[in-house]
Motif scaffolding. Structure first.
Motif, mmCIF file in Angstrom:
data_model
loop_
_atom_site.group_PDB
_atom_site.id
_atom_site.type_symbol
_atom_site.label_atom_id
_atom_site.label_comp_id
_atom_site.label_asym_id
_atom_site.label_seq_id
_atom_site.Cartn_x
_atom_site.Cartn_y
_atom_site.Cartn_z
ATOM 1 N N GLY A 163 36.938 53.132 -44.503
ATOM 2 C CA GLY A 163 36.843 54.539 -44.855
ATOM 3 C C GLY A 163 37.242 54.804 -46.288
ATOM 4 O O GLY A 163 37.866 53.965 -46.955
ATOM 5 N N PRO A 164 36.919 55.979 -46.814
ATOM 6 C CA PRO A 164 37.135 56.262 -48.242
ATOM 7 C C PRO A 164 38.597 56.334 -48.657
ATOM 8 O O PRO A 164 38.933 55.958 -49.784
ATOM 9 N N PHE A 165 39.483 56.786 -47.780
ATOM 10 C CA PHE A 165 40.883 56.948 -48.200
ATOM 11 C C PHE A 165 41.559 55.608 -48.470
ATOM 12 O O PHE A 165 42.333 55.482 -49.422
ATOM 13 N N VAL A 166 41.289 54.593 -47.660
ATOM 14 C CA VAL A 166 41.959 53.304 -47.849
ATOM 15 C C VAL A 166 41.383 52.546 -49.034
ATOM 16 O O VAL A 166 41.915 51.500 -49.419
ATOM 17 N N ASN A 167 40.299 53.053 -49.617
ATOM 18 C CA ASN A 167 39.750 52.444 -50.825
ATOM 19 C C ASN A 167 40.296 53.078 -52.101
ATOM 20 O O ASN A 167 39.837 52.755 -53.198
ATOM 21 N N ILE A 168 41.279 53.975 -51.948
ATOM 22 C CA ILE A 168 42.023 54.489 -53.097
ATOM 23 C C ILE A 168 43.284 53.622 -53.226
ATOM 24 O O ILE A 168 44.151 53.660 -52.340
#
Length: 402
Positions: free
Chosen positions: A338-343
């Motif tokens: 998901g997008p959050f864990v790629n920050i």
């Protein structure tokens, strides 16, 4: 996309001829400039066997003669063979955020057509979703290549499903939809239907690629527009009797909260940490924050949101809920998507908070890492069973038996 040739002909009733036919087709798919003569040499088979079985594959229209080339040795020119990738196709229906995406997929995984529609949250009931879906399918069928045979409709949805009875029981994003019967779609178009919960399908496809993860337990976590998980033990994805497992995005984490979740309850984890719940506050700072996950991930690469108070609260709530979920299953591996864990800074904070909550006796026994489960993984897992079943009939049918 590669057919699992080693498992298509795996039962005891498969004859030596079945296996030879499978090997020939596999070689035609895998090699360039392949001819009958080169197949005989490569597979160490008799030329007559090669010729007979290739002719059967041509008759079934899964292989075609495309051109002639000079012989690699003495003799007549050789005829080059190629697989007919669009001989069989599958209609794939996938729900992403609040859109329904419908695609025509051939045996190589290529898209031959696509139709998309967005459904309003407050108006989306069973009849609206069925009507929209049927409209998309009709458009795709109208543009199907003449030589293609549609094998079925593969459906990938979030929420709770009854896979055996092909019912979409519930999804928080469209709360008015209840127990939607996908069999109605199959009956309308005269096609078999397969239904999968998206996270279960993603994990099942991942395990096909990663043999090392088929031993022990894997907890797959998605943190994006919504929040959910899937769990596998010794290579088998676990499902409950009502078709769901790991809906921890709808755990109550703040009983005093009056903020209503899409599921109808209040104080759920998603009301604090999901993309849909964070968007209004984020848009007071960044008016153009996208709601689609891929676009949102690209946005976060250009805009650092990690130190915003609402994001820090979201990370802390998510980390605690994940730690509690892990205490129920004690996974050997936790795979985050998901997008959050790629920050990077969000991931660092999440890992720190998670391991702080981990019991001392579990330290060093749980690996955590980020994975990118692309659209192709979902496509492969959705459509492959249809191709496997149809090709099994091709490989086990022979002219002398017809």
């Amino acid at each position: 996309m590669q057919l699992p040739f080693d498992t298509i002909i795996s039962d005891f009733s498969a004859s030596a001829l079945d296996r030879d036919k499978t090997r020939i087709y596999q070689a035609i798919c895998d090699q360039d400039e392949v001819s009958r003569k080169r197949l005989a040499k490569h597979l160490s088979m008799r030329p007559t066997t090669i010729s007979t079985l290739v002719n059967e594959l041509i008759k079934d229209e899964v292989v075609e003669e495309v051109r002639t080339v000079a012989s690699s040795g003495q003799g007549r020119p050789e005829v080059v063979l190629a697989p007919v990738r669009d001989r069989f196709i599958v209609i794939m229906l996938q729900v992403v955020s609040r859109t329904i995406r419908c695609r025509l997929v051939d045996m190589s995984g290529s898209l031959l057509g696509e139709e998309i529609i967005e459904i309003n949250r407050d108006e989306a009931d069973n009849s609206m979703i069925l009507a929209a879906t049927e409209s998309l399918i009709e458009k795709l069928i109208a543009n199907t290549p003449e030589r293609s045979e549609i094998l079925g409709i593969g459906i990938v949805v979030p929420g709770i499903i009854d896979r055996q009875n092909r019912l979409w029981i519930y999804s928080a994003r469209w709360p008015r939809m209840q127990a939607l019967p996908f069999d109605e779609i199959g009956e309308k178009f005269g096609l078999p239907v397969g239904v999968n919960r998206n996270l279960n399908l993603e994990l099942r496809t991942r395990l096909l690629r990663k043999k090392e993860e088929r031993e022990g337990s894997v907890l797959l976590i998605h943190w994006g527009y919504g929040i959910g998980s899937s769990y596998a033990l010794n290579g088998s994805v676990i499902e409950s009797s009502i078709g769901s497992f790991g809906e921890f995005g709808h755990w109550t984490v703040d009983p005093s909260s009056m903020r209503q979740c899409h599921c109808g309850e209040s104080g759920c984890l998603e009301t604090i940490a999901s993309l849909w719940s964070l968007l209004p506050e984020l848009r007071t700072i960044y008016p153009v924050v996208p709601s689609e996950e891929t676009a949102f991930e690209a946005f976060t690469r250009e805009n650092d949101i990690s130190e915003l108070p609402m994001i820090e609260r979201a990370v802390d709530a998510f980390a605690l809920s994940l730690a509690n979920l892990n205490k129920a299953v004690f996974a050997d591996r936790i795979v985050l998507t998901g997008p959050f864990v790629n920050i990077p800074s969000v991931l660092k904070r999440l890992e720190s908070r998670f391991f702080q909550h981990l019991p001392h006796y579990a330290h060093g026994k749980c690996q955590m890492y980020v994975a990118t489960l692309g659209a192709f993984d979902i496509t492969q897992g959705c459509v492959m069973p249809f191709f496997e079943e149809r090709m099994r009939t091709i490989f086990t049918a022979h002219d002398e038996a017809r």
